[in-house]
Design a protein around this motif. Structure first.
Motif, short mmCIF file in Angstrom:
data_model
loop_
_atom_site.label_atom_id
_atom_site.label_comp_id
_atom_site.label_asym_id
_atom_site.label_seq_id
_atom_site.Cartn_x
_atom_site.Cartn_y
_atom_site.Cartn_z
N LYS A 871 0.84 -1.20 0.00
CA LYS A 871 0.00 0.00 0.00
C LYS A 871 0.87 1.25 0.00
CE LYS A 871 -3.74 0.03 2.59
NZ LYS A 871 -4.65 0.20 3.76
N SER A 873 3.92 1.54 -1.04
CA SER A 873 4.72 1.65 -2.26
C SER A 873 3.88 2.15 -3.44
CB SER A 873 5.35 0.29 -2.61
OG SER A 873 4.35 -0.66 -2.92
N ASN A 874 2.57 2.26 -3.20
CA ASN A 874 1.67 2.76 -4.24
C ASN A 874 1.66 4.29 -4.18
OD1 ASN A 874 -0.57 3.62 -5.75
ND2 ASN A 874 -1.76 1.80 -5.25
N GLU A 875 2.29 4.94 -5.18
CA GLU A 875 2.40 6.40 -5.17
C GLU A 875 1.04 7.09 -5.15
OE1 GLU A 875 4.87 8.03 -8.19
OE2 GLU A 875 6.56 6.69 -7.78
N ARG A 876 0.07 6.46 -5.80
CA ARG A 876 -1.26 7.05 -5.86
C ARG A 876 -1.87 7.16 -4.45
NH1 ARG A 876 -5.97 4.75 -9.85
NH2 ARG A 876 -7.54 6.36 -9.44
N VAL A 878 -0.13 7.16 -1.53
CA VAL A 878 0.68 8.07 -0.70
C VAL A 878 0.40 9.53 -1.06
CG1 VAL A 878 3.04 8.78 -0.14
CG2 VAL A 878 2.48 6.35 -0.36
N ASN A 879 0.20 9.81 -2.36
CA ASN A 879 0.00 11.19 -2.80
C ASN A 879 -1.42 11.70 -2.55
OD1 ASN A 879 2.65 11.34 -3.69
ND2 ASN A 879 2.15 10.64 -5.76
N ASN A 880 -2.41 10.78 -2.56
CA ASN A 880 -3.81 11.21 -2.49
C ASN A 880 -4.45 11.04 -1.11
OD1 ASN A 880 -3.87 11.94 -5.22
ND2 ASN A 880 -4.29 9.84 -5.84
N VAL A 886 -1.69 8.20 5.95
CA VAL A 886 -0.40 7.64 5.51
C VAL A 886 0.51 7.42 6.71
CG1 VAL A 886 1.65 8.03 4.10
CG2 VAL A 886 -0.61 8.71 3.23
N ARG A 890 2.24 3.92 8.11
CA ARG A 890 3.69 3.77 8.33
C ARG A 890 3.97 3.29 9.76
NH1 ARG A 890 4.96 9.18 5.05
NH2 ARG A 890 5.41 8.26 3.01
#
Length: 914
Positions: A871, A873-876, A878-880, A886, A890
């Protein structure tokens, strides 16, 4: 006060309801306080309490009791609806039993019988609501046919007529042959039913053996046929242009017409046209100037116009005509067929489309107003998704003018007069006024006949639809059309609680009425002219087979017997704990179909009653303690102070979370939160922490604070379970007159120490795990053992808090709590969070079993951390995702990896032991 060993709802509920009524706690008059008003969805005057009423009124009572506790001027207006069709049917049945026909008495005599019945039986459901605990302002009880409310109905009818929004016309309508009245489209319930499809052939006029075959589910209506229709593009019938066919049995010659409404693909592509008895056929008839032949009487029997089977019931005739058509060589085939059948919502009779002269309200402008009010959130819906259904009903493609007249006597008689002999003429002069005298003045002015008297006028025989009176309810219950003083104070009401099934019948129409009149009544300075700020739609109450509870299915328990069995608080708890906001309620109690008595235990209501007993026993425990003035020893003081500090902060956290739940009407969640808080945190933890050893006293400071907590708990639980909370409130302390829980002060949420709550969660987890270890390893629950804590910043931080070590010793039966940086040889290790603990005890460890347990836990955690790693490692994501979300993921990953590291260390230690 004497304290029974178990809570007894039967005697206490009556005692407290009478007490509340005696002190007039439910009554409201306008004053300087903030008003909080709710109007009850008026149950039918014919009704008795059922599960839907119990759910709906429990929710209203929760909201009004909470507002009362918050110091608002809480006003819950009760009342009943005159229910035209249902009540008239009951009175007609009653008269029939006395040998009296409605047709043999005057309207005035009938109304006298109806009011006599209403006065005797009409208040039953309101008395039953008192058993549930409903805290309505009973002094304000209204009835939709009482004089002032009826005057309001007449006033708005005249107003709308003058505005050109009400008109009279000959239209195809829905006719209920049992109630002998027209119905609005919304009062007709359609559902798929198993029918027969009859294929019947009509001979082409002038031919020897040429036929046109049609298919119908209603062969009895053949006697009223005026044409046979086919599609203009259907090449099978183009040669019949200008031809006619002979209607079977009546031998009527009718034209073959060509109309695009006909579906070429259905059956033979030929359609019998009966303009008097089908909505679509009527439209076709208008386009082609066809004769309209009404073959039914108003009771669903065949009229003289049918020529055959005169006076016989339509369904008897259906079977007879099929045989006669077959004998005459006209019946080609009969097949089983499923089709949509419309039935009366009130009588369940199959509705007949019928051409009648009725009164209508033009709806397009009203519908737009009602849609805009909710779309703009001037009126808010909870749950929000119900707007989709609302929009579907009210959008301009679906809205139809409202047929507001009914062929009944029980109701507000339409304020329209005609000259004698003209009432049945759709072109008659109409004089619409609030009184006969005003109508006469109109008649004289419009006809120029000064000699007219009241005897020359005849009032319209029909009454208005019941909903035409109840759509004024939020205004008329405050007599807003006569005097605006109370309307200015209580209007708009705060919330309407109702079922979604009357969203269009009632909710939408009240919004229409509110915007139509309240602005004029309240003055231009008032912008809040909606009837209510919010609408909370409850779900349907269903049985465990997900069927709607209804009298016809015999699956609805007797509400009063349920209350007798579990107490009102138990039933209220059971209802609310059955489902979440707006969703259907699955009620779990199987019942005897004859007695309506619950056969087996309702787990949910039983859980509610058990909750009452849990609190009752907690009160008995507390009141049974010896209280002393001197302070406790230092260790006990530290423990109790920590417990008090924790519980106060936990209380504030629950209070804040529940405020958010109340705002969005998630009342089931709010109740279950309190249930968990009181049963778990208060009874199972707080009381156990502060409870002195057997035979020992409790210090007064801790005792008084605990009483204070208990009181506040009863206050915040009171809206949900009013009877048990009032009784416990009075058992806790001696009270002066007027010091009642029902009017106590609802606490306001304040800030809470989240770090303290987190630390206490850790303590609870440690205690629970020690208890589990004792059980699994056959250790005595009360044997004093030492606990070793692996040194680390987090563990040090936890035990730095004053009172933690002492509390752990008491709750986990420990004789010591120490830190270590080494493994404890004879210690049973466990994790709490990411911290490692050892419970020191002399026992032999099953190395193989422990290795298997640890390996299994490592495998689970590896799967868990792998999923979180993907989850993150999914940029979408982390960014959204919100930063807090987030960060939380972590932290979960890091904690999981730390636990794996510790467990692998434990595994290595086991290997060394073997």
């Amino acid at each position: 006060m004497t304290q029974n060993t178990r809570y007894n709802p039967t005697e206490l509920e009556t005692k407290w309801y009478d007490h509340w009524m005696k002190h007039n706690y439910f009554h409201s008059e306008p004053d300087e306080r903030e008003a909080y008003s709710i109007v009850i969805p008026p149950p039918n005057v014919t009704g008795v309490l059922h599960m839907g009423h119990m759910l709906n009124n429990t929710i209203q009572d929760i909201l009004i009791r909470k507002a009362r506790l918050e110091g608002k001027n809480a006003c819950w207006v009760p009342g009943t609806d005159h229910a035209s069709i249902a009540t008239e049917a009951k009175v007609v049945r009653l008269l029939r039993e006395k040998g009296i026909k409605k047709s043999d008495i005057s309207r005035e005599e009938f109304l006298n019988y109806a009011f006599e019945w209403k006065d005797k039986y009409g208040g039953i459901i309101l008395e039953q609501l008192k058993k549930l605990g409903a805290s309505c302002d009973w002094d304000r009880t209204r009835f939709t046919m009482e004089e002032s409310l009826s005057k309001a109905v007449l006033k708005v009818f005249v107003d709308l007529y003058k505005k050109g929004k009400i008109y009279r016309g000959l239209r195809m309508t829905n006719w209920d042959p049992e109630a002998k009245t027209v119905l609005s489209n919304e009062e007709v319930i359609y559902k798929e039913e198993q029918s027969k499809l009859y294929h019947v052939r009509y001979q082409v006029e002038g031919s020897i053996d040429e036929w046109v075959t049609i298919a119908t589910t209603r062969p009895e209506t053949i006697l009223g046929d005026s044409a046979v229709a086919v599609h203009p593009s259907d090449e099978r019938y183009t040669h019949l242009q200008g031809k006619r066919v002979i209607v079977p049995m009546v031998n009527r010659s009718v034209p073959i017409i060509f109309d695009r409404y006909v579906e070429m693909e259905f059956g033979t592509g030929a359609l019998k046209v009966t303009p008097a008895h089908d909505m679509n056929d009527y439209d076709i008839g208008q386009r082609h100037q066809l004769e309209t032949i009404d073959i039914f009487n108003d009771d669903g029997t065949m009229s003289e116009a049918a020529q055959f089977y005169i006076g016989e019931d339509r369904f008897v005739v259906r079977k007879k005509i099929a045989k006669d058509l077959e004998a005459a060589g006209h019946l080609v085939d009969v097949e089983d067929y499923k089709n949509s059948v419309g039935r009366s919502e009130r009588t369940n009779a199959v509705v007949e489309p019928r051409l009648t002269l009725q009164w209508f309200l033009a709806m397009k402008g009203f519908a737009k107003t009602a849609l805009d009010a909710v779309r703009s959130e001037e009126v808010k819906f909870y749950p929000e998704h119900f707007f989709n259904m609302y929009h579907n009903w009210l959008n301009e493609d679906n809205i139809r003018d409202w047929c507001i007249s009914r062929q009944l006597w029980w109701g507000q008689q339409i304020p329209a007069w005609y000259l004698n002999g003209q009432a049945d003429d759709d072109n008659a002069s109409i004089f619409v006024a609030e009184t006969a005298e005003e109508a006469l003045a109109q008649a004289k002015a419009e006809t120029g006949r000064a000699d007219l008297t009241l005897e020359d006028l005849r009032q319209d025989e029909d009454v208005v639809d019941t909903w035409f009176s109840s759509w004024l309810w939020p205004i008329s219950v405050f007599d807003g059309f006569e005097n605006q003083d109370e309307l200015r104070y209580y209007y708009p009401t705060n919330v309407l609680v109702t079922g979604w099934d009357i969203m269009f019948f009632w909710v939408a129409r009240m919004i229409m009425a509110g915007y139509e009149w309240s602005g004029d009544l309240l003055g231009e300075e008032r912008k809040d002219i909606m009837p209510f700020h919010e609408v909370y739609f409850t779900g349907m109450v269903r049985d465990n087979k997900r069927r709607k509870m209804s009298k016809s299915l015999g699956n609805s328990p007797d509400a009063l017997k349920l209350i007798e069995q579990y107490g009102a608080d138990g039933v209220r708890f059971g209802m609310l704990s059955s489902g979440s906001a707006g969703n259907d309620i699955i009620f779990d109690a199987p019942i005897d179909p004859n007695t309506k008595q619950v056969l087996n235990e309702s787990q949910l209501c039983s859980q509610g009653l058990n909750f009452c007993n849990k609190m009752w026993n907690a009160m008995r425990l507390l009141k049974g303690l010896e209280v002393v003035d001197q302070p406790a020893d230092e260790a006990t003081t530290r423990i109790n102070q920590l417990a008090i500090e924790w519980f106060e902060n936990k209380f504030q956290q629950v209070l804040k979370e529940n405020e958010q739940r109340f705002e969005s009407y998630r009342l089931s969640e709010a109740l279950m939160s309190l249930y968990s808080f009181i049963w778990g945190d208060f009874c199972s933890w707080y009381l156990e922490i502060i409870k002195p050893a057997y035979g020992q006293p409790i210090d007064r400071a801790t005792y008084e604070q605990t009483l204070n907590f208990f009181e506040r708990l009863m206050t915040i639980l009171h809206p949900f379970m009013p009877f048990v909370t009032e009784e416990i409130w009075h058992q806790l302390r001696d009270r002066k007159a007027g010091e009642d829980c029902v009017i106590s002060q609802y606490p306001k949420a304040s800030a809470f120490d989240e770090a303290l709550l987190n630390d206490f969660d850790k303590v609870q987890d440690i205690v629970s795990k020690i208890r589990d270890l004792r059980t699994k390893n056959g250790l005595s629950a009360k044997e004093l053992l030492p606990l070793w804590v692996e040194s680390g910043d987090r563990s040090r931080q936890l035990f730095d808090r004053d009172g933690i070590s002492e509390l752990l010793r008491k709750m986990a039966y420990l004789n010591d709590v120490r830190f270590t940086s080494e493994d404890i040889a004879n210690g049973i290790s466990f994790l709490s969070g990411t911290e490692k603990y050892y419970l020191e005890a002399e026992l032999s460890i099953d190395v193989e079993a422990e290795r298997e347990r640890i390996t299994k836990e490592i495998k689970r955690l590896e799967g868990f951390t792998t999923g979180i790693g993907k989850k993150l490692s999914n940029e979408r994501f982390v960014n959204n995702a919100p930063a807090a979300v987030v960060d939380k993921e972590r932290k979960k990953l890091n904690d999981g990896l730390e636990k794996i590291k510790i467990l692998k260390g434990n595994l290595q230690d086991l290997e060394a032991m073997s």
